[in-house]
Design an enzyme around this catalytic site. Structure first.
Site, PDB file in Angstrom:
ATOM      1  N   SER A  22       0.834  -1.213   0.000  1.00 46.64           N
ATOM      2  CA  SER A  22       0.000   0.000   0.000  1.00 46.64           C
ATOM      3  C   SER A  22       0.866   1.261   0.000  1.00 46.64           C
ATOM      4  CB  SER A  22      -0.989  -0.004   1.175  1.00 46.64           C
ATOM      5  OG  SER A  22      -0.320   0.161   2.400  1.00 46.64           O
ATOM      6  N   ASN A  23       2.031   1.218   0.634  1.00 53.32           N
ATOM      7  CA  ASN A  23       2.932   2.376   0.572  1.00 53.32           C
ATOM      8  C   ASN A  23       3.483   2.565  -0.846  1.00 53.32           C
ATOM      9  OD1 ASN A  23       3.444   3.846   3.192  1.00 53.32           O
ATOM     10  ND2 ASN A  23       3.596   1.710   3.884  1.00 53.32           N
ATOM     11  N   LYS A 100      13.035  -8.063   4.663  1.00 51.55           N
ATOM     12  CA  LYS A 100      14.355  -8.712   4.658  1.00 51.55           C
ATOM     13  C   LYS A 100      15.444  -7.661   4.851  1.00 51.55           C
ATOM     14  CE  LYS A 100      12.835 -12.758   3.902  1.00 51.55           C
ATOM     15  NZ  LYS A 100      12.957 -13.787   4.925  1.00 51.55           N
ATOM     16  N   HIS A 118       9.080   3.100   8.634  1.00 48.48           N
ATOM     17  CA  HIS A 118       8.888   2.243   9.803  1.00 48.48           C
ATOM     18  C   HIS A 118       7.665   2.759  10.577  1.00 48.48           C
ATOM     19  CE1 HIS A 118      10.152  -0.604  12.864  1.00 48.48           C
ATOM     20  NE2 HIS A 118       9.774   0.309  13.746  1.00 48.48           N
TER      21      HIS A 118
HETATM   22  C1  GAR Z   1       3.947  -0.720   6.813  1.00 40.59           C
HETATM   23  O1  GAR Z   1       3.240  -0.425   7.977  1.00 40.59           O
HETATM   24  C2  GAR Z   1       5.432  -0.459   7.010  1.00 40.59           C
HETATM   25  O2  GAR Z   1       5.712   0.654   7.812  1.00 40.59           O
HETATM   26  C3  GAR Z   1       5.862  -1.726   7.708  1.00 40.59           C
HETATM   27  O3  GAR Z   1       5.163  -2.742   7.007  1.00 40.59           O
HETATM   28  C4  GAR Z   1       3.922  -2.231   6.529  1.00 40.59           C
HETATM   29  C5  GAR Z   1       3.823  -2.541   5.055  1.00 40.59           C
HETATM   30  O4  GAR Z   1       2.568  -2.219   4.548  1.00 40.59           O
HETATM   31  N1  GAR Z   1       7.269  -1.874   7.659  1.00 40.59           N
HETATM   32  C6  GAR Z   1       8.001  -2.314   8.680  1.00 40.59           C
HETATM   33  O5  GAR Z   1       7.524  -2.694   9.735  1.00 40.59           O
HETATM   34  C7  GAR Z   1       9.517  -2.325   8.443  1.00 40.59           C
HETATM   35  N2  GAR Z   1      10.224  -2.483   9.654  1.00 40.59           N
HETATM   36  P1  GAR Z   1       2.338  -2.091   2.969  1.00 40.59           P
HETATM   37  O6  GAR Z   1       2.911  -3.352   2.330  1.00 40.59           O
HETATM   38  O7  GAR Z   1       0.853  -2.029   2.826  1.00 40.59           O
HETATM   39  O8  GAR Z   1       3.032  -0.849   2.490  1.00 40.59           O
END
Ligand code: GAR
Length: 203
Positions: A22-23, A100, A118
């Site tokens: 989603s990001n 990863k 993060h």
């Molecule tokens: C997000 O909340 C991101 O901040 C987190 O995983 C999620 C991915 O969501 N990342 C971490 O925790 C990294 N340490 P997405 O796949 O929908 O973007």
């Protein structure tokens, strides 16, 4: 190896994802809406079937699956990653829910060119094992009054690189890890795109 370019050329971006992406989608949307001077040309994932990879394929972005399954020998895996980045002449790497660790040789080859998002107010609730819902579970368990999201440069350690942007999100009294995650994620989508704009404007 980061390619040398004329300042008016578009930056070439790689997005690394493991899940929904989603990001990644929010970044792609902002780039298109505001005609930012960059293109996402590569999506790299350890999970060939994840939402991010499907989205990349649907949007004609090269979707590359790289994992310890495709490359069981660590140095082969690192070399394959470097090769892909070089083939695409990547200027900036955006980690967007990539679970990863980035090999040290890649970090060395792209100093201050790798960004990560993060889901907490780093340095709080960062480090090895702190990812996704684990972060929000720890925040709720610690009865923190606020959480948030951080975009930072990636260095050789977990979640320790220089902070680029941070935004706060209040923790509500009846929040579960899941409800907090949902509100933080909505903030992440804005924050990551804002951080990308900031980096592009300084480049
Ligand atoms: C997000 O909340 C991101 O901040 C987190 O995983 C999620 C991915 O969501 N990342 C971490 O925790 C990294 N340490 P997405 O796949 O929908 O973007």
């Amino acid at each position: 190896m980061v390619s040398i370019k004329k300042p008016d050329e578009k930056k070439r971006l790689a997005v690394f994802c493991s899940g929904n992406g989603s990001n990644f989608k929010a970044l792609h949307k902002r780039i298109r809406e505001k005609h930012l001077p960059c293109d996402i040309v590569l999506c790299l994932s350890n999970n060939s079937q994840c939402g991010a990879m499907t989205y990349a394929r649907e949007n004609n972005i090269d979707a590359v699956h790289l994992s310890t399954k495709t490359h069981p020998i660590a140095q082969d895996y690192t070399n394959a990653m470097l090769r892909k980045l070089q083939q695409h002449r990547i200027d900036l790497i955006l980690l967007a829910g990539y679970m990863k660790k980035i090999p040290n040789d890649v970090i060395k080859a792209y100093p201050k060119k790798i960004l990560n998002i993060h889901p907490s107010l780093l340095p709080k609730f960062g480090g090895e094992g702190m990812f996704g819902l684990h972060v929000h579970q720890a925040v709720v368990a610690a009865k923190e009054p606020e959480s948030g999201a951080t975009v930072h440069f990636v260095d050789a350690d977990y979640d320790t690189g220089e902070v680029i942007l941070q935004r706060r999100v209040p923790v509500l009294p009846d929040d579960s890890p899941e409800s907090l995650a949902e509100r933080v994620l909505a903030v992440e989508h804005q924050l990551y795109a804002d951080a990308l704009e900031k980096i592009l404007s300084e480049a």
